[in-house]
Design a protein around this motif. Structure first.
Motif, PDB file in Angstrom:
ATOM      1  N   VAL A   1      -0.165  -2.644  -3.683  1.00 51.03           N
ATOM      2  CA  VAL A   1       0.150  -1.686  -2.627  1.00 51.03           C
ATOM      3  C   VAL A   1       0.218  -0.254  -3.145  1.00 51.03           C
ATOM      4  O   VAL A   1       0.124   0.682  -2.346  1.00 51.03           O
ATOM      5  N   ARG A   2       0.390  -0.049  -4.432  1.00 50.67           N
ATOM      6  CA  ARG A   2       0.372   1.326  -4.944  1.00 50.67           C
ATOM      7  C   ARG A   2      -1.022   1.932  -4.786  1.00 50.67           C
ATOM      8  O   ARG A   2      -1.180   3.051  -4.291  1.00 50.67           O
ATOM      9  N   THR A   3      -2.044   1.190  -5.206  1.00 51.71           N
ATOM     10  CA  THR A   3      -3.419   1.675  -5.026  1.00 51.71           C
ATOM     11  C   THR A   3      -3.776   1.717  -3.548  1.00 51.71           C
ATOM     12  O   THR A   3      -4.406   2.679  -3.071  1.00 51.71           O
ATOM     13  N   GLU A   4      -3.389   0.680  -2.824  1.00 55.76           N
ATOM     14  CA  GLU A   4      -3.684   0.612  -1.392  1.00 55.76           C
ATOM     15  C   GLU A   4      -3.084   1.806  -0.653  1.00 55.76           C
ATOM     16  O   GLU A   4      -3.727   2.409   0.221  1.00 55.76           O
ATOM     17  N   PHE A   5      -1.839   2.158  -1.002  1.00 60.08           N
ATOM     18  CA  PHE A   5      -1.179   3.309  -0.398  1.00 60.08           C
ATOM     19  C   PHE A   5      -1.982   4.580  -0.643  1.00 60.08           C
ATOM     20  O   PHE A   5      -2.191   5.396   0.273  1.00 60.08           O
ATOM     21  N   GLU A   6      -2.436   4.785  -1.876  1.00 57.96           N
ATOM     22  CA  GLU A   6      -3.179   6.002  -2.191  1.00 57.96           C
ATOM     23  C   GLU A   6      -4.480   6.076  -1.403  1.00 57.96           C
ATOM     24  O   GLU A   6      -4.855   7.147  -0.900  1.00 57.96           O
ATOM     25  N   VAL A   7      -5.171   4.948  -1.282  1.00 54.04           N
ATOM     26  CA  VAL A   7      -6.464   4.948  -0.586  1.00 54.04           C
ATOM     27  C   VAL A   7      -6.284   5.136   0.915  1.00 54.04           C
ATOM     28  O   VAL A   7      -7.107   5.778   1.571  1.00 54.04           O
ATOM     29  N   LEU A   8      -5.218   4.608   1.482  1.00 55.43           N
ATOM     30  CA  LEU A   8      -5.018   4.725   2.930  1.00 55.43           C
ATOM     31  C   LEU A   8      -4.358   6.033   3.349  1.00 55.43           C
ATOM     32  O   LEU A   8      -4.412   6.397   4.526  1.00 55.43           O
ATOM     33  N   THR A   9      -3.730   6.748   2.412  1.00 50.76           N
ATOM     34  CA  THR A   9      -3.048   7.988   2.779  1.00 50.76           C
ATOM     35  C   THR A   9      -3.616   9.230   2.113  1.00 50.76           C
ATOM     36  O   THR A   9      -3.405  10.340   2.614  1.00 50.76           O
ATOM     37  N   GLY A  10      -4.292   9.064   0.978  1.00 50.88           N
ATOM     38  CA  GLY A  10      -4.737  10.238   0.232  1.00 50.88           C
ATOM     39  C   GLY A  10      -3.605  10.912  -0.519  1.00 50.88           C
ATOM     40  O   GLY A  10      -3.782  12.013  -1.048  1.00 50.88           O
ATOM     41  N   MET A  11      -2.457  10.263  -0.583  1.00 51.53           N
ATOM     42  CA  MET A  11      -1.307  10.828  -1.287  1.00 51.53           C
ATOM     43  C   MET A  11      -1.078  10.055  -2.586  1.00 51.53           C
ATOM     44  O   MET A  11      -1.003   8.822  -2.552  1.00 51.53           O
ATOM     45  N   PRO A  12      -0.966  10.739  -3.722  1.00 49.04           N
ATOM     46  CA  PRO A  12      -0.765  10.023  -4.985  1.00 49.04           C
ATOM     47  C   PRO A  12       0.625   9.409  -5.049  1.00 49.04           C
ATOM     48  O   PRO A  12       1.624  10.027  -4.640  1.00 49.04           O
ATOM     49  N   ALA A  13       0.719   8.212  -5.593  1.00 51.15           N
ATOM     50  CA  ALA A  13       2.018   7.551  -5.721  1.00 51.15           C
ATOM     51  C   ALA A  13       2.959   8.358  -6.605  1.00 51.15           C
ATOM     52  O   ALA A  13       4.177   8.307  -6.420  1.00 51.15           O
ATOM     53  N   GLU A  14       2.407   9.129  -7.537  1.00 53.78           N
ATOM     54  CA  GLU A  14       3.256   9.915  -8.445  1.00 53.78           C
ATOM     55  C   GLU A  14       4.039  10.990  -7.691  1.00 53.78           C
ATOM     56  O   GLU A  14       5.033  11.507  -8.216  1.00 53.78           O
ATOM     57  N   ALA A  15       3.627  11.323  -6.488  1.00 46.84           N
ATOM     58  CA  ALA A  15       4.350  12.326  -5.697  1.00 46.84           C
ATOM     59  C   ALA A  15       5.694  11.804  -5.217  1.00 46.84           C
ATOM     60  O   ALA A  15       6.561  12.591  -4.819  1.00 46.84           O
ATOM     61  N   PHE A  16       5.884  10.476  -5.248  1.00 46.97           N
ATOM     62  CA  PHE A  16       7.111   9.869  -4.751  1.00 46.97           C
ATOM     63  C   PHE A  16       7.665   8.920  -5.814  1.00 46.97           C
ATOM     64  O   PHE A  16       7.597   7.696  -5.681  1.00 46.97           O
ATOM     65  N   PRO A  17       8.220   9.478  -6.892  1.00 48.83           N
ATOM     66  CA  PRO A  17       8.651   8.645  -8.023  1.00 48.83           C
ATOM     67  C   PRO A  17       9.757   7.663  -7.673  1.00 48.83           C
ATOM     68  O   PRO A  17       9.933   6.662  -8.374  1.00 48.83           O
ATOM     69  N   ASP A  18      10.516   7.932  -6.620  1.00 45.67           N
ATOM     70  CA  ASP A  18      11.582   7.012  -6.217  1.00 45.67           C
ATOM     71  C   ASP A  18      11.066   5.888  -5.329  1.00 45.67           C
ATOM     72  O   ASP A  18      11.846   5.028  -4.912  1.00 45.67           O
ATOM     73  N   ALA A  19       9.794   5.909  -5.020  1.00 47.04           N
ATOM     74  CA  ALA A  19       9.196   4.875  -4.166  1.00 47.04           C
ATOM     75  C   ALA A  19       8.117   4.160  -4.971  1.00 47.04           C
ATOM     76  O   ALA A  19       6.922   4.379  -4.760  1.00 47.04           O
TER      77      ALA A  19
END
Length: 601
Positions: free
Chosen positions: A306-324
């Motif tokens: 879901v980390r990669t999936e989140f990035e592909v579906l939102t265009g937002m890097p997971a690193e922007a939300f370190p607490d998530a």
């Protein structure tokens, strides 16, 4: 046991053991905390005395004590709750050991989510990693019997609705409420100075403070999460960027958009010795060779799809939300800005397809917040009579459903398909596969044992996934409608023995390897001209998809332009400046304020 004998046993325990038990209980609770610490050290693989200060031992035990005292208030017993709590903690450490073995990462706060969403799919997935399940079931049944006997033999220590029970219930209720809400005094006990977390890995916090301390710390972070926008960093990057111009639509009508996240898809030839063997991903390699793709950096390894999936579906890097760390679980948003939401506003039907439970990773709720109209889950796979290949539903079955969904909609359709066939475990002999094809897979010389089994299983499923890519592309061309097809791997599979035996061509560890991505756009058999093969971050892919579809959006043009600048950044200061702007842009996007900054430039 005869009733008279049972009664005599209870009377004997009551008369002879109660005072001794009362005196021993405080020592038992302290001993439990110390034993928990030793178990913690064993589970993470460090010496028993490592970071073994009294404060660390106490704080690691404190959450369990609070739960046990709350249970004591409800049951009016003191030994029984301690045993129940200890059993839960031992189970968590066993899970952490297995996770460290398979994925190289300890039990995380987000893994607790699965304890609240137990269903057949969850049990099936985790059960596939358990060796000797009959033994574990028998041991569990025996221990439950022991707990029942303990509850029966231990007489209540105080009366119902008395002062002791009322005070204990009130105190523990307040303690658990403030813990759940992320309030004081817990935030003072479990702060960064004591836990000493790392932004790179969960393991350092566990080593330095204990598993349960690290879990509480991450929980407090999640409860107090804020989307802080660094306006200066965002304005600085926006001022220096030339947003990619919107590409005019080249098709006769809005294209269907299909994105396939292929479970654990990799290029085997990044491993030593595989370039001399038969190619298991010829379709993917041919498309990338023709300029329709490249390699991609993803934010996870071995799991955490879901980390990669989140990035592909939102265009937002997971690193922007370190607490998530696992955004679908940690980001509780009624509306999540995303690619499906944008396409839905453009008149698209939006469908997600995944051959597992919708509750897994909280996909059902997250997909709804993203703007998906429908979510076809494993239950629908079963209803439609889809076949498994290996442990999980096949990529062929998933392709069947994708094509069925496209055929059912008259207008433009967006389908996000998440495969599962190549999911682990890889160390078990396969079932429901083409045994001839499985045995015929060519392996590098000298690879034997578990490493050979891991790699053979993975290569078999990779070849099947590659064949489905070719089949899906051919079917899209045959439909005669304009289309955009994206295909990529979410992370490398966890093939610990194979990687250790073979090593990677570039000498880097598996966590730093890249996965393939493919993007093809066309109408009928006429494909759009390919762009140059390049490296992407997974958060860049949705911008590439929209660009190929001729759909314009200011945020996705922003990340497209920023990605190109990052690719060509030659100085670390410039790269850091761009990344600060990227993180700021994602947080502004999450707060629906990105347009304010973009319009100002």
């Amino acid at each position: 046991m005869k009733p008279a004998l049972a009664q005599r046993l209870v009377r004997w325990v009551s008369s002879h053991g109660r005072h001794g038990l009362a005196a021993a209980l405080p020592l038992l609770w302290v001993a439990q905390a110390m034993a928990l610490w030793r178990l913690d050290r064993h589970a993470v693989g460090v010496a028993a005395e490592a970071y073994a200060g009294a404060g660390n031992i106490l704080l690691n035990a404190l959450p369990g004590w609070a739960f046990a005292l709350c249970l004591a208030a409800l049951t009016r017993r003191l030994l029984f709750p301690l045993l129940v709590t200890s059993a839960i903690q031992v189970a968590v450490y066993l899970a952490s050991l297995k996770k460290l073995e398979v994925l190289g990462s300890p039990f995380a706060l987000q893994d607790v989510y699965f304890l609240t969403t137990i269903n057949r799919a969850t049990l099936e997935l985790f059960g596939s990693y358990v060796e000797h399940p009959a033994w574990w079931l028998a041991a569990t049944a025996g221990f439950l019997g022991l707990l029942a006997a303990c509850f029966w033999l231990e007489r209540p220590w105080f009366r119902w609705f008395g002062a002791v029970q009322a005070v204990l219930l009130l105190a523990m209720g307040v303690a658990l409420y403030t813990l759940d809400a992320g309030k004081q005094p817990w935030a003072s006990f479990y702060d960064a100075q004591r836990v000493r977390p790392s932004t790179m890995s969960l393991t350092p916090a566990v080593v330095r403070s204990g598993l349960f301390s690290s879990l509480v710390y991450k929980h407090l972070q999640a409860r107090n999460m804020r989307f802080e926008i660094d306006g200066d960093a965002l304005r600085d990057v926006l001022a220096g960027l030339e947003p990619a111009p919107a590409r005019p639509l080249a098709a006769s009508a809005p294209p269907d958009v299909v994105i396939v996240l292929s479970e654990s898809f990799m290029d085997p030839r990044i491993l030593n010795g595989l370039s001399a063997t038969q190619d298991t991903i010829p379709a993917t390699r041919a498309l990338i060779g023709a300029g329709h793709g490249g390699t991609m950096t993803v934010p996870t390894y071995g799991g955490g799809t879901v980390r990669t999936e989140f990035e592909v579906l939102t265009g937002m890097p997971a690193e922007a939300f370190p607490d998530a760390f696992y955004p679908y679980v940690d980001l509780d948003r009624t509306v999540l800005p995303s690619l499906p939401g944008l396409l839905r506003r453009q008149g698209y039907a939006t469908v997600a397809v995944h051959g597992n439970s919708g509750a897994f990773w909280n996909r059902s709720d997250t997909y709804a917040s993203m703007g998906f109209d429908r979510f076809v889950t494993g239950r629908e796979f079963a209803r439609r009579g889809m076949k498994r290949e290996g442990t999980w539903y096949s990529d062929s079955a998933m392709t069947d459903i994708v094509l069925q969904e496209l055929a059912e909609h008259g207008g433009p359709t967006f389908v996000m398909a998440v495969s599962i066939q190549n999911h682990g475990p890889y160390t078990t002999l396969p079932k429901d596969v083409d045994q001839g094809a499985w045995k015929a897979i060519e392996l590098p010389p000298g690879l034997e044992g578990e490493g050979a089994l891991e790699l053979r299983n993975c290569l078999y499923h990779l070849h099947r996934a590659d064949a489905q890519l070719a089949r899906l592309l051919q079917a899209l061309e045959a439909r005669g409608r304009p289309y955009v097809l994206a295909f990529f791997g979410d992370h490398l599979p966890a093939l610990g023995s194979a990687y250790a035996s073979l090593g990677f061509v570039d000498g880097a560890p598996p966590e730093r390897q890249r996965v393939p991505w493919v993007l093809v756009a066309g109408e009928g058999t006429q494909r759009r001209a390919a762009s140059a093969t390049r490296h992407l971050y997974s958060w860049e892919l949705p911008a590439q998809v929209l660009d190929a579809a001729g759909i314009s959006d200011s945020y996705f043009r922003f990340i497209q332009a920023l990605g190109l600048r990052l690719e060509h950044a030659t100085e670390s200061d410039e790269e850091q400046r761009l990344r600060r702007g990227l993180v700021a842009g994602a947080n502004a996007r999450m707060e629906f304020k990105f347009e304010e900054y973009a319009d100002a430039h």
